[in-house]
Design an enzyme around this catalytic site. Structure first.
Site, PDB file in Angstrom:
ATOM      1  N   LYS A  68      36.642  26.336  35.929  1.00 29.79           N
ATOM      2  CA  LYS A  68      37.781  26.519  35.027  1.00 29.79           C
ATOM      3  C   LYS A  68      39.059  26.052  35.704  1.00 29.79           C
ATOM      4  CE  LYS A  68      35.884  30.397  32.505  1.00 29.79           C
ATOM      5  NZ  LYS A  68      35.623  31.828  32.540  1.00 29.79           N
ATOM      6  N   GLN A 112      37.785  37.269  33.886  1.00 29.26           N
ATOM      7  CA  GLN A 112      36.363  36.917  33.912  1.00 29.26           C
ATOM      8  C   GLN A 112      35.508  38.181  33.772  1.00 29.26           C
ATOM      9  OE1 GLN A 112      35.136  33.828  33.878  1.00 29.26           O
ATOM     10  NE2 GLN A 112      33.012  34.502  33.950  1.00 29.26           N
ATOM     11  N   ASP A 135      40.783  33.968  25.498  1.00 31.58           N
ATOM     12  CA  ASP A 135      39.371  34.263  25.283  1.00 31.58           C
ATOM     13  C   ASP A 135      39.114  34.747  23.853  1.00 31.58           C
ATOM     14  OD1 ASP A 135      37.396  33.916  27.251  1.00 31.58           O
ATOM     15  OD2 ASP A 135      38.217  35.542  28.480  1.00 31.58           O
TER      16      ASP A 135
END
Ligand code: GUN
Length: 312
Positions: A68, A112, A135
């Site tokens: 990422k 995460q 997200d």
């Protein structure tokens, strides 16, 4: 990777099926994103910034986060790393999120998952400013998605939808079966396909007659996390298969060696399906590309700048 390059060299056909090249689609998408980032910098003097929070040292999460960060920088965005020890206290993590919410250089925040057991993931996710929630996991964004309002759409389902729209002019009326009911993939995927006027079935490990239900799918999205559980006799001839699974299984040739497989038995399914995503090289690369796309979206919304249309 060599295996998959081989399929593509054979003219994108494996068995009877077209192999959906998510890797190439994601590369094209990332170059459109990089153009949008340049435009934001040159025209508006804005550099999109993505903050990634990684707690602990789970090897799979470390690999995801490294990818990422690399791709964020390659797209010309600012990348802010926050690597924290596994024993961080929940209130310390909440304090970090509050800081990132208030930081004007940060337009996207990604924590995460999974987080260590002593931390309430829901509490952390819902502490993120919904407008920076790239997200799309915050309850407000979940609500916006299910009610058809403008919000942030979770990256993996968004990537799957982009691949499906590339296959079909129109998804209306198709029977989409999603195997898996997670908040990250299954549920948002269902909401997105419903918005496209598909008839949607969410199936899962407790579903009765799971194989028969899958056999009725025009579109089958496999997100169960079980290596190669879906064989050729689960698939309707001519169906499109989107395999979200990424499972590490031991290689036959020796101990300690692994290969990646999806939730679908790829070569068997390719004898029946019309189109199928491979693993690796299918959905996986789309997830990060969509994260970058969401970061451009959040940057534009935060600054009141017109959102570019980013498509491959
Ligand atoms: N862990 C596995 N997939 C994801 C994802 O899409 N986002 C975050 N934040 N964590 C994950």
């Amino acid at each position: 990777m060599a295996l998959i390059d081989n399929y593509f060299q054979k003219g994108k056909i494996m068995g009877k099926a077209k192999v959906i090249n998510g890797k190439a689609y994601a590369e094209r998408l990332r170059s459109r994103i990089a153009e949008a980032v340049t435009h934001l910098k040159v025209t508006h003097n804005i550099t999109p910034g993505l903050a990634v929070v990684l707690v602990g040292d789970d090897p799979a999460s470390q690999v995801y986060v490294r990818n990422k960060e690399k791709q964020t920088a390659e797209a010309g965005m600012a990348s802010f790393e926050n690597k924290l020890s596994a024993d961080i206290k929940e209130n310390e993590l909440l304090a970090l999120i509050a800081n990132l919410n208030g930081d004007t250089a940060v337009h996207g925040i990604l924590v995460q998952l999974p987080l260590p057991d002593h931390i309430d993931s829901g509490k952390i996710i819902n502490a993120i400013n919904p407008d920076k929630d790239v997200d799309g996991f915050h309850a407000i964004n979940v609500g916006r998605l299910t009610t058809g309002n403008k919000g942030m759409v979770p990256c993996t389902p968004l990537g799957c939808l982009m691949l499906l729209k590339d296959q079909f002019c129109d998804l209306q009326g198709k029977h989409a079966v999603i195997v898996g009911r997670s908040n990250i993939v299954g549920k948002p995927m269902a909401a997105l396909l419903l918005q496209e006027s598909c008839t949607v079935t969410i199936a899962h490990s407790r579903t009765k007659k799971l194989r028969e239900i899958c056999q009725s799918a025009d579109i089958l999205v496999a997100a169960a996390g079980r290596p190669q559980m879906i064989g050729s006799d689960w698939i309707k001839p001519g169906a499109t298969i989107i395999d979200v699974g990424i499972n590490r299984v031991p290689k036959e040739e020796g101990p300690g060696k692994f290969r990646l497989v999806g939730d679908v038995d790829f070569s068997a399914a390719a004898e029946v399906a019309a189109a199928i995503t491979p693993v690796p090289g299918g959905v996986g690369p789309m997830t990060i590309a969509c994260l970058l796309k969401n970061t451009v979206t959040s940057t534009c919304r935060i600054h009141g700048v017109e959102e570019p249309i980013i498509a491959s």
